[in-house]
Design an enzyme around this catalytic site. Structure first.
Site, PDB file in Angstrom:
ATOM      1  N   GLU A  46       0.821  -1.207   0.000  1.00 24.41           N
ATOM      2  CA  GLU A  46       0.000   0.000   0.000  1.00 24.41           C
ATOM      3  C   GLU A  46       0.857   1.261   0.000  1.00 24.41           C
ATOM      4  O   GLU A  46       0.509   2.251  -0.650  1.00 24.41           O
ATOM      5  CB  GLU A  46      -0.955  -0.004   1.195  1.00 24.41           C
ATOM      6  CG  GLU A  46      -2.108  -0.980   1.067  1.00 24.41           C
ATOM      7  CD  GLU A  46      -3.029  -0.668  -0.097  1.00 24.41           C
ATOM      8  OE1 GLU A  46      -3.121   0.509  -0.495  1.00 24.41           O
ATOM      9  OE2 GLU A  46      -3.656  -1.602  -0.620  1.00 24.41           O
ATOM     10  N   TYR A 129      -6.363   7.142   3.685  1.00 23.20           N
ATOM     11  CA  TYR A 129      -6.672   6.046   2.764  1.00 23.20           C
ATOM     12  C   TYR A 129      -5.854   4.800   3.098  1.00 23.20           C
ATOM     13  O   TYR A 129      -6.395   3.692   3.194  1.00 23.20           O
ATOM     14  CB  TYR A 129      -6.415   6.431   1.301  1.00 23.20           C
ATOM     15  CG  TYR A 129      -6.279   5.187   0.457  1.00 23.20           C
ATOM     16  CD1 TYR A 129      -7.396   4.424   0.157  1.00 23.20           C
ATOM     17  CD2 TYR A 129      -5.026   4.714   0.050  1.00 23.20           C
ATOM     18  CE1 TYR A 129      -7.280   3.228  -0.552  1.00 23.20           C
ATOM     19  CE2 TYR A 129      -4.900   3.526  -0.646  1.00 23.20           C
ATOM     20  CZ  TYR A 129      -6.039   2.788  -0.952  1.00 23.20           C
ATOM     21  OH  TYR A 129      -5.914   1.604  -1.630  1.00 23.20           O
ATOM     22  N   ASP A 147      -9.617   4.883  -3.017  1.00 24.62           N
ATOM     23  CA  ASP A 147      -8.542   5.387  -3.866  1.00 24.62           C
ATOM     24  C   ASP A 147      -9.153   5.919  -5.161  1.00 24.62           C
ATOM     25  O   ASP A 147     -10.385   6.045  -5.285  1.00 24.62           O
ATOM     26  CB  ASP A 147      -7.501   4.292  -4.135  1.00 24.62           C
ATOM     27  CG  ASP A 147      -8.041   3.143  -4.966  1.00 24.62           C
ATOM     28  OD1 ASP A 147      -9.261   3.133  -5.276  1.00 24.62           O
ATOM     29  OD2 ASP A 147      -7.246   2.250  -5.329  1.00 24.62           O
TER      30      ASP A 147
END
Length: 365
Positions: A46, A129, A147
């Site tokens: 990520e 996020y 996203d």
């Protein structure tokens, strides 16, 4: 905020998960069906995927987990090695925060990641996020991970007419209402996969979309026009000079950039400050020499500005005080590829290696 009121998954959630079970992407960081995700792998992927594509990240990710297969191994690695392995991936603050986060977790939490988005967001390099994505995927927390792909899917599903980024909070609330209490991690990845493979920016596959039954934009024939985006301001220009300095044996001079700031801690071809106006950059050369201006120039776009660099070259015999300055290092040309050079600096190397001639003008600094 976790949702505790959703007793039954919505038709959208059920349809999407059913589609995901048949069409999920195989990615090097994604756990196989029935396997428990490794939080370290989820976190690493990520962080790498922030503002970068899956195709660009995949080889970097595989290299990282081969060299540093655990959080402890990454924490013990020298920052310079991490920056070197990251070179070319861009947004280098991510690499520095990666190392800081690994060190902090190894020392302060016994190598364990916190499971909630609220706690994850307190760690270096993890924003809202990323925290939501890690909490959902690694710990099955009912978080809304939104996203760019998810923004596109939701904007079309509900035909949202507010432009981005103004619509971000509205989109996140809509996603939060859809997250099922069962399989929230799979749901998060399913939305991402749908946006990446079906609900694409251009020519979306509305005829094969599992959410087509409820997509307002598709039924209205406006899917390809969404999401709307506010007009972007033009990036400002900055200018500078890069100094290509060769020693008698062919070695090239590199300099380490300050730890803080843009490209912090990375190696560079020494350069002047990057300013809004053109200047006689040779005045900022790291040593006195005779300079020849290279015919080529470098252009590189950063997030907040566009950079134009001229290249000045010099060959020297005396290195003087540079030998005692720890910020400088001589590197043979064949070894430059192994250095932690960001993309803009690799463009300089490529330009100097090209057959373009030097301009006749010679200056001294």
């Amino acid at each position: 905020m976790h949702r505790q009121d959703q007793l039954e998954p919505s038709p959208v959630s059920l349809s999407l998960l059913h589609w995901y079970d048949r069409h999920r992407r195989t990615l090097p960081w994604r756990a196989a069906p029935g396997q428990r995700p490794d939080p370290y792998v989820v976190w690493l992927s990520e962080i790498m995927l922030q503002q970068t594509t899956v195709a660009a990240v995949a080889p970097y990710f595989c290299n990282f987990v081969t060299r540093w297969p655990t959080l402890a191994a990454l924490a013990e690695a020298p920052l310079e090695d991490i920056l070197q392995a990251w070179a070319g991936l861009g947004y280098y603050a991510r690499a520095r925060n990666l190392h800081r986060c690994a060190s902090l977790l190894s020392k302060g939490r016994g190598g364990r990641f916190p499971a909630t988005a609220e706690e994850l967001e307190q760690l270096p390099g993890i924003g809202p996020y990323t925290a939501s994505a890690i909490a959902a995927i690694a710990f099955d927390q009912p978080e809304a991970a939104v996203d760019g792909n998810v923004e596109r899917v939701i904007s079309r599903l509900y035909a949202i007419q507010r432009p981005l980024p103004e619509a971000k909070s509205e989109i996140k609330n809509l996603v939060r209402a859809l997250v099922p209490l069962d399989r929230p991690g799979d749901f998060a990845q399913a939305l991402m996969d749908l946006g990446a493979t079906v609900c694409t920016p251009r020519s979306p596959g509305c005829n094969v979309c599992p959410l087509g039954f409820g997509c307002v934009a598709s039924k209205s024939g406006i899917a390809e026009t969404l999401p709307l985006k506010s007009a972007r301001q033009r990036r400002p220009l900055r200018y500078g000079t890069a100094f290509w300095i060769e020693r008698a044996d062919g070695a090239v001079l590199l300099r380490r950039r300050p730890e803080k700031g843009l490209l912090g801690g990375m190696m560079e071809i020494p350069s002047s400050d990057w300013r809004a106006e053109r200047s006689h950059g040779e005045d900022e050369a790291p040593l006195k020499a005779s300079w020849n201006k290279h015919a080529g120039r470098i252009e590189h776009t950063f997030t907040h500005f566009h950079l134009i660099l001229e290249i000045w070259k010099s060959s020297i015999i005396e290195t003087g005080e540079l030998l005692t300055d720890g910020h400088f290092r001589w590197v043979m040309p064949e070894d430059l590829s192994a250095e932690a050079l960001p993309s803009v600096m690799r463009k300089i190397v490529a330009a100097v290696d090209s057959p373009k001639p030097l301009l006749e003008r010679t200056v001294s600094s």
